[in-house]
Structure formats: structure tokens, C-alpha cells
Design a protein around this motif. Structure first.
Motif, PDB file in Angstrom:
ATOM      1  N   SER A  80     -39.079 -19.403  -4.277  1.00  0.00           N
ATOM      2  CA  SER A  80     -39.322 -20.103  -3.011  1.00  0.00           C
ATOM      3  C   SER A  80     -39.026 -19.199  -1.821  1.00  0.00           C
ATOM      4  O   SER A  80     -39.773 -19.194  -0.833  1.00  0.00           O
ATOM      5  CB  SER A  80     -38.475 -21.378  -2.934  1.00  0.00           C
ATOM      6  OG  SER A  80     -37.119 -21.110  -2.626  1.00  0.00           O
ATOM      7  N   GLU A 112     -41.618 -17.507   1.216  1.00  0.00           N
ATOM      8  CA  GLU A 112     -41.270 -17.855   2.602  1.00  0.00           C
ATOM      9  C   GLU A 112     -40.935 -19.337   2.754  1.00  0.00           C
ATOM     10  O   GLU A 112     -41.266 -19.983   3.747  1.00  0.00           O
ATOM     11  CB  GLU A 112     -42.401 -17.437   3.555  1.00  0.00           C
ATOM     12  CG  GLU A 112     -42.673 -15.937   3.533  1.00  0.00           C
ATOM     13  CD  GLU A 112     -43.763 -15.509   4.505  1.00  0.00           C
ATOM     14  OE1 GLU A 112     -44.434 -16.384   5.079  1.00  0.00           O
ATOM     15  OE2 GLU A 112     -43.923 -14.292   4.698  1.00  0.00           O
ATOM     16  N   GLN A 113     -40.254 -19.873   1.745  1.00  0.00           N
ATOM     17  CA  GLN A 113     -39.728 -21.234   1.805  1.00  0.00           C
ATOM     18  C   GLN A 113     -38.213 -21.162   1.623  1.00  0.00           C
ATOM     19  O   GLN A 113     -37.672 -20.128   1.242  1.00  0.00           O
ATOM     20  CB  GLN A 113     -40.344 -22.100   0.705  1.00  0.00           C
ATOM     21  CG  GLN A 113     -41.860 -22.202   0.757  1.00  0.00           C
ATOM     22  CD  GLN A 113     -42.418 -22.935  -0.451  1.00  0.00           C
ATOM     23  OE1 GLN A 113     -41.768 -23.795  -1.034  1.00  0.00           O
ATOM     24  NE2 GLN A 113     -43.631 -22.565  -0.834  1.00  0.00           N
ATOM     25  N   TRP A 114     -37.549 -22.265   1.918  1.00  0.00           N
ATOM     26  CA  TRP A 114     -36.095 -22.338   1.707  1.00  0.00           C
ATOM     27  C   TRP A 114     -35.805 -23.624   0.949  1.00  0.00           C
ATOM     28  O   TRP A 114     -35.377 -24.617   1.499  1.00  0.00           O
ATOM     29  CB  TRP A 114     -35.352 -22.280   3.030  1.00  0.00           C
ATOM     30  CG  TRP A 114     -33.876 -22.023   2.849  1.00  0.00           C
ATOM     31  CD1 TRP A 114     -32.872 -22.939   2.894  1.00  0.00           C
ATOM     32  CD2 TRP A 114     -33.259 -20.771   2.582  1.00  0.00           C
ATOM     33  NE1 TRP A 114     -31.664 -22.349   2.653  1.00  0.00           N
ATOM     34  CE2 TRP A 114     -31.874 -21.000   2.466  1.00  0.00           C
ATOM     35  CE3 TRP A 114     -33.744 -19.461   2.420  1.00  0.00           C
ATOM     36  CZ2 TRP A 114     -30.961 -19.986   2.210  1.00  0.00           C
ATOM     37  CZ3 TRP A 114     -32.824 -18.452   2.164  1.00  0.00           C
ATOM     38  CH2 TRP A 114     -31.459 -18.716   2.065  1.00  0.00           C
ATOM     39  N   ARG A 115     -36.084 -23.556  -0.336  1.00  0.00           N
ATOM     40  CA  ARG A 115     -36.067 -24.772  -1.153  1.00  0.00           C
ATOM     41  C   ARG A 115     -34.651 -25.123  -1.610  1.00  0.00           C
ATOM     42  O   ARG A 115     -33.922 -24.270  -2.116  1.00  0.00           O
ATOM     43  CB  ARG A 115     -36.975 -24.557  -2.360  1.00  0.00           C
ATOM     44  CG  ARG A 115     -37.249 -25.789  -3.173  1.00  0.00           C
ATOM     45  CD  ARG A 115     -38.264 -25.485  -4.255  1.00  0.00           C
ATOM     46  NE  ARG A 115     -38.457 -26.617  -5.146  1.00  0.00           N
ATOM     47  CZ  ARG A 115     -39.160 -26.576  -6.266  1.00  0.00           C
ATOM     48  NH1 ARG A 115     -39.753 -25.442  -6.608  1.00  0.00           N
ATOM     49  NH2 ARG A 115     -39.276 -27.653  -7.021  1.00  0.00           N
TER      50      ARG A 115
END
Length: 347
Positions: free
Chosen positions: A151, A155-158
Motif C-alpha cells: 500500500s 502511494e496509500q497509507w492503509r
């Protein structure tokens, strides 16, 4: 006395020959005849021959040219991944022993070996790395380590995952081991050190071995293991009896918060049944180092699942596992010749 060795792209014949010279074989070695099996290939190009012999066995691949003639007066035969087929064995009337410096048996016609009543020794050259990797997959899957990494790279912050309702520490879980051979027991040793309860199914292992190795386990039926374990870790060989052995009948016994780990062989697990269980959240997740087709092809249903950790068949891949393999075989052969028995003797 004559010895035949077969090198390949991973274990060079020179290394295997050096190990043979350190074996306490019965009699003086007069000749070591060396053969090669795709030894000129790179590791990556050799992989296709590995997959071929693992899937189809020794009777479906080419054998080294000239080896049938060489085996006529050979007393010992040692190899790594090269095929040891029925025609090779029946061309060797003087053969006293066979040895392979790997754990898998797919490259050897074991039925033909048994028919000829030959001692067949092997080694689990990557047992320690596979055991380490198995524990690593347990942590990675149950605690979403790989998914969180993916993630961030995307470029996500899961922070939320499909197994949120079941997340806990490994110490709170029961681990079930299916197949308590050499690798299975090394996994148990690591789990014992972590204080984790272990239950085991393996009808072929003498229960006295667990006491001998100072391992703490509870022996159960396979159905009990799948019902009770929070993590089921597979460590069986592929045979006609074990192919697709882990199927929906067993998977449906598992708790909703449980996981399957497979660092053995893909074919012991029924793929469609596993995919169905993961897709419909019948179990919390799975982690596989092996797949039914390698590399996993584009569009494979495994790639669309959010509750599985996949690795590229690298559990046993360390810098020292393969180079040490011929010398591990040397130790096993010498111990067998001295003591008359070995855990690495295939019966």
C-alpha cells in the motif's frame, strides 16, 4: 570401485566429486565418472528444467548422454537435480547406493529404487532456510506486513485489512503442522521456542522422534488439526496420495479467522477450493511460496485476492544452502555407513 556423479547448473560436478572423495565408501574408489545435466545454463534458464522434472518426474525428461553405458559397472550414483530414471537404475546391476543432495524426490523414480531394494539417501539442503521462511510467512500474513508495504509503494497509507476482526499475536494462536518430516520438525522447533502451541498430523512419523528431538507437540487427526488450528502449515511431499489432499472437505473445517501456509508443493493443495475459501472469506488468509504455474500468469485468480501473501518460490534460496548440499550428503552417507540407519534414508 566406480562412482558416477551428475552435476547440474546449481551443483557443479566438481563440487559433488570433491564431496564423494570425502565419503567413507566401502572399498577404494578407482574411478569417478562425471556427467552433466544442463550444467551450462544460468540459474534462471535452468529453472524451466527444475519445474519440468518437479511436475513430470524423471521418466519425462532427457538423461545425460552416455550415462547408461557408464552405469553398467557403477557401484554408487550421486546427483542433485538430474533425473534418476527406471532405465538408468536397471542399467546398473552393481549399484549399491544412490544419493541426492536435495530434499525433493521428484527427480528420482522411487518405486524403481524400492523394487531394486537399493539404499537411497538424500538431504534437506535448504531445510533451515525453509523453516525460517515459513515462520516469516506466518508473521507476514497474519499481521499484514506485505500488504502494508504494498500500500505504501502504491502511494496509500492503509491501516485496515480484511482480517481486522481476527488480528492477534502469534503467541495466542495454535499452529497445526501437516507433515512432520525434517522441515516440519524444524518449524516445530522454532514455534516451541516462541512458546506457541503446536498440533501435528503425520501418520508416517514415529511419535518417539518428537521426544528424541525434544519437541512439544500434540498429535491429532487431520480433521482435528484443521478444526482446531489458527494456522495450518503444510510440509508434505507430492505423491499420488497427497495431490489435492488439502481440499474443500478439510478447508471447510477451519475457523473463519484461520490461515493456510504452504512452503512445500502447490499440488498438495486444491487451488480452486483455496481460491473459493479466500474469495468468500471462509478463512482469514493464506501465504504461498509455491504456485501451480510459475511464474503466476496474468489474470490468475490468486492475483485478485486481498487476503493472500505470495512469494516467488524462494523459501530455500540462500547463498549457502546449495553450495553446502554435497557436503551435507557426504555427512549423511558417512553416518549411514557407520551406523546402518539414517533419518535421510528413503524406505
Amino acid at each position: 570401485m566406480k562412482v558416477v556423479v551428475i552435476g547440474d547448473a546449481l551443483v557443479k560436478s566438481a563440487t559433488l566429486k570433491d564431496a564423494v572423495l570425502q565419503m567413507n565408501l566401502e572399498g577404494k574408489i578407482d574411478k569417478i565418472e562425471v556427467f552433466e545435466w544442463h550444467s551450462d545454463l544460468t540459474k534462471d534458464h535452468f529453472q524451466k528444467h527444475i519445474l519440468q522434472i518437479e511436475r513430470y518426474g524423471p521418466e519425462k525428461v532427457e538423461i545425460p548422454q552416455g550415462i547408461l553405458e557408464a552405469l553398467k559397472d557403477a557401484e554408487y550414483l550421486f546427483a542433485h537435480y538430474a533425473p534418476i530414471s527406471e532405465i538408468m537404475l536397471k542399467s546398473a546391476p552393481k549399484l549399491k547406493m544412490i544419493g541426492t543432495c536435495r530434499g525433493g524426490l521428484e527427480n528420482v523414480n522411487v518405486a524403481a529404487v524400492r523394487e531394486l531394494n537399493l539404499p537411497f539417501l538424500h538431504v534437506i539442503r535448504n531445510a533451515e532456510p525453509v523453516a525460517d521462511f515459513t515462520i516469516g510467512l506466518m508473521f507476514a500474513e497474519t499481521r499484514n506486513i506485505a500488504r502494508a508495504h504494498l500500500s505504501i509503494k502504491s502511494e496509500q497509507w492503509r491501516k485496515s485489512f480484511s482480517n481486522d476482526a481476527y488480528k492477534t499475536t502469534l503467541a495466542n494462536m495454535v499452529v497445526g503442522i501437516i507433515g512432520a518430516g525434517y522441515i516440519g520438525r524444524l518449524v516445530i522447533k522454532r514455534l516451541n521456542a516462541l512458546g506457541i502451541k503446536v498440533i501435528v498430523y503425520d501418520p508416517f512419523v514415529d511419535p518417539a522422534i518428537f521426544a528424541r528431538d525434544q519437541l512439544s507437540v500434540e498429535l491429532k487427526s487431520i480433521e482435528e488439526v484443521f478444526k482446531e488450528a489458527d494456522i495450518v502449515s503444510l510440509h508434505m511431499r507430492v505423491t499420488e496420495q497427497t495431490k489435492n489432499m488439502i481440499n474443500k472437505d478439510l478447508i471447510q473445517l477451519m475457523k473463519p479467522g484461520s490461515y493456510i501456509i504452504n512452503t512445500a508443493r502447490a499440488d498438495i493443495l486444491a487451488k480452486d477450493d483455496l481460491v473459493d475459501a479466500l474469495k468468500n472469506r471462509k478463512i482469514a488468509g493464506a501465504a504461498l511460496d509455491v504456485s501451480w504455474i510459475e511464474p503466476i500468469p496474468k489474470g490468475d485468480p490468486l492475483l485478485s485476492l486481498d487476503n493472500i501473501t505470495l512469494t516467488t518460490h524462494i523459501a530455500g534460496d540462500t547463498v549457502d544452502a546449495i553450495p553446502r548440499a554435497p557436503y551435507l550428503l557426504k555427512d549423511v552417507v558417512n553416518a549411514y555407513l557407520k551406523n546402518g540407519y539414517s533419518d535421510m534414508l528413503i524406505k
